[in-house]
Scaffold this motif. Structure first.
Motif, short mmCIF file in Angstrom:
data_model
loop_
_atom_site.label_atom_id
_atom_site.label_comp_id
_atom_site.label_asym_id
_atom_site.label_seq_id
_atom_site.Cartn_x
_atom_site.Cartn_y
_atom_site.Cartn_z
N ARG A 22 0.81 -1.21 0.00
CA ARG A 22 0.00 0.00 0.00
C ARG A 22 0.85 1.27 0.00
NH1 ARG A 22 -4.36 0.55 -2.20
NH2 ARG A 22 -4.57 2.52 -1.06
N THR A 23 2.09 1.17 0.46
CA THR A 23 2.95 2.35 0.47
C THR A 23 3.61 2.59 -0.88
OG1 THR A 23 4.95 1.15 1.16
CG2 THR A 23 3.45 1.90 2.90
N GLY A 24 3.41 1.67 -1.83
CA GLY A 24 3.98 1.84 -3.15
C GLY A 24 5.35 1.20 -3.30
N ASP A 57 1.13 4.06 -14.64
CA ASP A 57 -0.27 4.49 -14.54
C ASP A 57 -1.17 3.31 -14.17
OD1 ASP A 57 0.46 7.04 -15.22
OD2 ASP A 57 -0.11 6.85 -17.33
N GLU A 60 -0.61 2.53 -10.46
CA GLU A 60 -1.12 3.63 -9.64
C GLU A 60 -2.64 3.58 -9.55
OE1 GLU A 60 -2.85 7.34 -8.58
OE2 GLU A 60 -2.85 6.62 -10.66
N GLU A 61 -3.33 3.32 -10.68
CA GLU A 61 -4.79 3.25 -10.67
C GLU A 61 -5.28 2.05 -9.89
OE1 GLU A 61 -6.51 3.45 -14.51
OE2 GLU A 61 -5.61 5.37 -15.03
N LEU A 63 -3.79 0.67 -7.32
CA LEU A 63 -3.62 1.00 -5.90
C LEU A 63 -4.66 2.00 -5.42
CD1 LEU A 63 0.28 1.36 -5.64
CD2 LEU A 63 -1.13 -0.29 -4.38
N ARG A 64 -4.91 3.02 -6.22
CA ARG A 64 -5.80 4.11 -5.81
C ARG A 64 -7.26 3.69 -5.81
NH1 ARG A 64 -7.98 7.92 -9.12
NH2 ARG A 64 -6.47 7.39 -10.75
N LEU A 65 -7.66 2.94 -6.87
CA LEU A 65 -9.08 2.60 -7.03
C LEU A 65 -9.44 1.23 -6.48
CD1 LEU A 65 -9.53 3.89 -10.70
CD2 LEU A 65 -10.07 5.10 -8.56
N ARG A 69 -6.52 -3.44 -13.32
CA ARG A 69 -6.13 -2.61 -14.44
C ARG A 69 -5.17 -3.38 -15.35
NH1 ARG A 69 -9.95 -0.32 -13.60
NH2 ARG A 69 -10.33 1.92 -13.20
#
Length: 348
Positions: A22-24, A57, A60-61, A63-65, A69
């Motif tokens: 979750r921290t990337g 991208d 990132e999407e 993780l965020r949504l 993807r």
């Protein structure tokens, strides 16, 4: 922390897979992923590891949504260019534990698609030229040349030539399709290759005579048994000898030389080699690796003028492959060319 079970599952997966928390940061990578992105990935931020914008991208999407993807990842190593389909899938409820990023190699699928697109484009191009000519002459004959007998006869001759070229192209396309479909099925019949060669040379005698070329057959006096398809091997020999007459006939001679060997290394047993040798202009050896590609020509204009479709050597290659044989090409500019077919031989 990534449980040992997850590490074990990752290690057993053949495709490159990594986990982003979750921290990337990259929490885990299997061996194929380490080979792709380097061994220093775990613990680093995914941006520093993955780098390609489309791939970043995608992650990132996801993780965020917290949603699945997809993206495409293109890479080039020493051996080849590769295309991957990337699937970023949330881990846990809504991606609470991060995402897994899996890479599926779709390079071969992409290459097949490109080959298909190139093939359609080539066929369209090859048919468009004679069709355009036919339409133009038909319009002329219906209009300005309606009452011009000399022009009508000249145009009809050209139309016949172009229609014959289209017919030959379609015939070769059907033949190539049939040969490719049967390539994995080895013929079971026993045939006399020497008799096939004698018949082919006799049938092409008129063509050779018209081109003022001496067509010579050597080494086919006695029966030579091979396991094969008589019609297809006749097609191979006709293609090679006809090419020798058309494109190498400037040397005034085309020789078909048959050589038998008790042990051919390529087959680990008895073999027979047929060399079609001309003394024509030859060509730069740089063309040899591509000569068996569909529609590839050393001289496009001359080949079309001679009635060539650009498919003959592709058909030869597939037929020889079906017979578990070998096909070799050798040429030196100004000295001529040699096209060689090697086949396993049956001993009695």
């Amino acid at each position: 922390m990534i449980p040992d079970l997850v590490h074990s599952i990752l290690a057993g997966m053949p495709m490159p897979v990594l986990i982003v928390d979750r921290t990337g940061r990259v929490a885990a990578m299997n061996a194929p992923a380490r080979a792709m992105f380097g061994p220093a990935g775990p613990g680093r931020h995914y941006i520093a590891v993955l780098r390609q914008p489309a791939l970043l991208d995608c992650v990132e999407e996801a993780l965020r949504l917290g949603q699945v993807r997809r993206a495409r990842y293109l890479t080039t190593d020493i051996a080849r260019e590769a295309t991957y389909e990337v699937l970023a899938s949330p881990l846990g409820e809504g991606g609470a534990d991060g995402v897994t990023v899996a890479f599926s190699d779709i390079t071969e699928r992409e290459q097949v698609g490109q080959i298909r697109r190139d093939f359609v484009a080539n066929v369209s191009h090859e048919l468009k030229t004679p069709l355009t000519a036919l339409l133009g002459f038909i319009e002329t004959l219906k209009g300005p040349a309606r009452d011009d007998a000399a022009a009508r006869d000249r145009f009809l001759d050209i139309m016949l030539r172009e229609a014959t070229r289209m017919s030959r192209l379609i015939s070769d396309l059907l033949s190539l399709s049939r040969v490719e479909a049967e390539e994995r099925m080895r013929p079971e019949a026993q045939i006399d290759l020497a008799a096939t060669l004698r018949g082919t040379v006799q049938a092409l005698g008129t063509l050779a005579q018209a081109a003022d070329v001496a067509l010579i057959l050597e080494g086919a006096e006695q029966p030579i048994l091979v396991q094969g398809d008589s019609d297809q091997l006749t097609q191979v020999m006709e293609n090679l000898i006809e090419n020798g007459i058309k494109y190498g006939g400037t040397g005034g001679e085309v020789r078909v030389v048959v050589t038998q060997s008790a042990r051919e290394l390529a087959f680990r047993g008895p073999g027979v080699r047929v060399d079609v040798i001309d003394k024509g202009e030859g060509f730069d050896p740089v063309h040899i690796p591509r000569l068996t590609e569909r529609f590839y020509r050393v001289d496009n204009h001359r080949s079309r003028e001679m009635g060539g479709t650009g498919l003959g050597l592709a058909i030869v290659k597939h037929i020889v492959n079906r017979h578990r044989g070998r096909f070799r090409i050798d040429s030196t500019p100004g000295e001529g060319s040699t096209f060689s077919v090697m086949l396993p031989r049956i001993t009695v």
